[in-house]
Design a protein around this motif. Structure first.
Motif, PDB file in Angstrom:
ATOM      1  N   LEU A   9       0.796  -1.226   0.000  1.00 37.43           N
ATOM      2  CA  LEU A   9       0.000   0.000   0.000  1.00 37.43           C
ATOM      3  C   LEU A   9       0.827   1.273   0.000  1.00 37.43           C
ATOM      4  N   LEU A  10       1.990   1.236   0.598  1.00 38.43           N
ATOM      5  CA  LEU A  10       2.808   2.446   0.669  1.00 38.43           C
ATOM      6  C   LEU A  10       3.204   2.965  -0.712  1.00 38.43           C
ATOM      7  N   PRO A  11       3.713   2.141  -1.619  1.00 43.27           N
ATOM      8  CA  PRO A  11       4.008   2.656  -2.958  1.00 43.27           C
ATOM      9  C   PRO A  11       2.760   3.138  -3.704  1.00 43.27           C
ATOM     10  N   MET A  12       1.633   2.477  -3.478  1.00 41.05           N
ATOM     11  CA  MET A  12       0.391   2.912  -4.128  1.00 41.05           C
ATOM     12  C   MET A  12      -0.003   4.311  -3.666  1.00 41.05           C
ATOM     13  N   ALA A  13       0.058   4.541  -2.360  1.00 41.33           N
ATOM     14  CA  ALA A  13      -0.294   5.855  -1.822  1.00 41.33           C
ATOM     15  C   ALA A  13       0.689   6.919  -2.303  1.00 41.33           C
ATOM     16  N   ARG A  14       1.958   6.568  -2.355  1.00 39.60           N
ATOM     17  CA  ARG A  14       2.965   7.528  -2.826  1.00 39.60           C
ATOM     18  C   ARG A  14       2.771   7.848  -4.305  1.00 39.60           C
ATOM     19  N   PHE A  15       2.435   6.847  -5.088  1.00 42.94           N
ATOM     20  CA  PHE A  15       2.217   7.068  -6.518  1.00 42.94           C
ATOM     21  C   PHE A  15       0.999   7.955  -6.756  1.00 42.94           C
ATOM     22  N   LEU A  16      -0.083   7.707  -6.034  1.00 44.43           N
ATOM     23  CA  LEU A  16      -1.315   8.475  -6.244  1.00 44.43           C
ATOM     24  C   LEU A  16      -1.220   9.907  -5.741  1.00 44.43           C
ATOM     25  N   SER A  17      -0.317  10.163  -4.796  1.00 44.11           N
ATOM     26  CA  SER A  17      -0.303  11.488  -4.176  1.00 44.11           C
ATOM     27  C   SER A  17       0.996  12.257  -4.359  1.00 44.11           C
ATOM     28  N   ARG A  18       1.906  11.764  -5.132  1.00 44.44           N
ATOM     29  CA  ARG A  18       3.221  12.403  -5.179  1.00 44.44           C
ATOM     30  C   ARG A  18       3.220  13.759  -5.866  1.00 44.44           C
ATOM     31  N   ARG A  19       2.284  14.046  -6.713  1.00 43.12           N
ATOM     32  CA  ARG A  19       2.220  15.352  -7.384  1.00 43.12           C
ATOM     33  C   ARG A  19       1.209  16.287  -6.714  1.00 43.12           C
ATOM     34  N   GLY A  49      -0.675  18.059  -2.935  1.00 40.77           N
ATOM     35  CA  GLY A  49      -0.349  18.736  -1.690  1.00 40.77           C
ATOM     36  C   GLY A  49      -0.367  17.792  -0.499  1.00 40.77           C
ATOM     37  N   ALA A  50      -0.027  18.347   0.656  1.00 42.62           N
ATOM     38  CA  ALA A  50       0.082  17.548   1.879  1.00 42.62           C
ATOM     39  C   ALA A  50      -1.258  16.943   2.285  1.00 42.62           C
ATOM     40  N   GLU A  51      -2.357  17.666   2.058  1.00 45.16           N
ATOM     41  CA  GLU A  51      -3.669  17.144   2.435  1.00 45.16           C
ATOM     42  C   GLU A  51      -4.026  15.904   1.627  1.00 45.16           C
ATOM     43  N   VAL A  52      -3.714  15.931   0.346  1.00 44.74           N
ATOM     44  CA  VAL A  52      -4.011  14.780  -0.515  1.00 44.74           C
ATOM     45  C   VAL A  52      -3.095  13.614  -0.152  1.00 44.74           C
ATOM     46  N   ARG A  53      -1.843  13.901   0.162  1.00 47.87           N
ATOM     47  CA  ARG A  53      -0.933  12.825   0.584  1.00 47.87           C
ATOM     48  C   ARG A  53      -1.430  12.169   1.869  1.00 47.87           C
ATOM     49  N   PHE A  54      -1.881  12.992   2.814  1.00 49.35           N
ATOM     50  CA  PHE A  54      -2.440  12.445   4.053  1.00 49.35           C
ATOM     51  C   PHE A  54      -3.671  11.592   3.749  1.00 49.35           C
ATOM     52  N   ALA A  55      -4.578  12.104   2.933  1.00 46.39           N
ATOM     53  CA  ALA A  55      -5.810  11.375   2.613  1.00 46.39           C
ATOM     54  C   ALA A  55      -5.518  10.070   1.878  1.00 46.39           C
ATOM     55  N   ALA A  56      -4.555  10.093   0.966  1.00 47.28           N
ATOM     56  CA  ALA A  56      -4.211   8.881   0.224  1.00 47.28           C
ATOM     57  C   ALA A  56      -3.640   7.821   1.158  1.00 47.28           C
ATOM     58  N   HIS A  57      -2.738   8.213   2.029  1.00 45.63           N
ATOM     59  CA  HIS A  57      -2.172   7.255   2.977  1.00 45.63           C
ATOM     60  C   HIS A  57      -3.240   6.753   3.940  1.00 45.63           C
ATOM     61  N   PHE A  58      -4.082   7.642   4.420  1.00 49.35           N
ATOM     62  CA  PHE A  58      -5.139   7.266   5.358  1.00 49.35           C
ATOM     63  C   PHE A  58      -6.104   6.272   4.711  1.00 49.35           C
ATOM     64  N   VAL A  71      -8.221   0.875   4.318  1.00 50.46           N
ATOM     65  CA  VAL A  71      -8.954  -0.111   3.517  1.00 50.46           C
ATOM     66  C   VAL A  71      -8.046  -1.282   3.146  1.00 50.46           C
ATOM     67  N   GLY A  72      -6.822  -0.993   2.764  1.00 46.71           N
ATOM     68  CA  GLY A  72      -5.907  -2.047   2.361  1.00 46.71           C
ATOM     69  C   GLY A  72      -5.502  -2.963   3.499  1.00 46.71           C
ATOM     70  N   ALA A  77      -4.173   7.616  11.806  1.00 51.14           N
ATOM     71  CA  ALA A  77      -4.024   9.055  11.556  1.00 51.14           C
ATOM     72  C   ALA A  77      -2.581   9.503  11.772  1.00 51.14           C
ATOM     73  N   GLY A  78      -1.939   9.015  12.828  1.00 57.36           N
ATOM     74  CA  GLY A  78      -0.549   9.375  13.089  1.00 57.36           C
ATOM     75  C   GLY A  78       0.386   8.878  12.007  1.00 57.36           C
ATOM     76  N   ALA A  79       0.207   7.629  11.582  1.00 56.64           N
ATOM     77  CA  ALA A  79       1.059   7.081  10.522  1.00 56.64           C
ATOM     78  C   ALA A  79       0.848   7.827   9.211  1.00 56.64           C
ATOM     79  N   SER A  80      -0.391   8.162   8.896  1.00 56.00           N
ATOM     80  CA  SER A  80      -0.683   8.884   7.656  1.00 56.00           C
ATOM     81  C   SER A  80      -0.085  10.283   7.681  1.00 56.00           C
ATOM     82  N   LEU A  81      -0.191  10.940   8.814  1.00 56.67           N
ATOM     83  CA  LEU A  81       0.404  12.273   8.954  1.00 56.67           C
ATOM     84  C   LEU A  81       1.921  12.197   8.824  1.00 56.67           C
ATOM     85  N   TRP A  82       2.536  11.226   9.474  1.00 56.62           N
ATOM     86  CA  TRP A  82       3.983  11.064   9.398  1.00 56.62           C
ATOM     87  C   TRP A  82       4.430  10.777   7.960  1.00 56.62           C
TER      88      TRP A  82
END
Length: 180
Positions: free
Chosen positions: A77-87, A89-98, A103-104, A165-170
């Motif tokens: 899941l980590l590469p998937m979240a990074r791929f979907l949110s790498r371009r 902002g921080a809010e979208v990166r947080f939401a993608a990781h969360f 779910v994953g 939430a903490g892991a997603s924020l980090w």
């Protein structure tokens, strides 16, 4: 060459170094997987303690299932979240990781639970490869996933939400600092 490439709408072949890589470092991938697995097992343990269901003869098996689900989910899941949110902002990166981690992790843990469930009921199933075996496999797996979603999902709460939430924020912040 650059002028004609920009006229046709094609970007040049040089990589964009301002973006964080899609695949995390091996330390983040492996260390994070172990930490995430331990955190998911701890969530299940705390939930069992809070609901006074700790004296269970299945405690070790439950904790191993939650640990295995969390450990297996992280590197997927980590590469998937990074791929979907790498371009983004921080809010979208947080939401993608969360979203992907929540779910994953549930999906992978439900799959691990279904495999364990299937191992138990396999002794009463028909031989491998028969039509009846295929139906038994499909319905046993579906029943196990349903049972996990009804009864096992509660073991992530209440501790899992702040951990998630903490892991997603980090992770969102780590991607932001990698871009600088």
């Amino acid at each position: 060459m650059k002028q004609t490439a920009s006229v046709t709408g094609l970007k040049d072949a040089t990589p964009d170094h301002s973006l964080p890589p899609v695949f995390p470092s091996p330390a983040l991938c492996l260390g994070g997987a172990l930490c995430w697995g331990i955190a998911m097992a701890a969530c299940a343990y705390v939930s069992l303690v809070m609901h006074d269901r700790l004296p269970s003869f299945h405690l070790r098996r439950l904790l191993v299932i939650y640990f295995a689900g969390g450990t297996a989910a992280w590197p997927i899941l980590l590469p998937m979240a990074r791929f979907l949110s790498r371009r983004r902002g921080a809010e979208v990166r947080f939401a993608a990781h969360f979203a992907l981690l929540s779910v994953g992790t549930v999906a992978v843990t439900a799959f691990v639970f279904a495999l364990d469930y299937r191992l138990f009921y396999a002794q009463w199933h028909e031989p491998f490869g028969t039509v009846i075996w295929a139906f038994q496999f499909a319905f046993t797996t579906a029943g196990a996933i349903y049972q996990f979603l009804v009864m096992g999902l509660t073991l992530y709460l209440p501790v899992g939400l702040p951990v998630l939430a903490g892991a997603s924020l980090w992770l969102a912040r780590a991607m932001s600092t990698a871009m600088r």
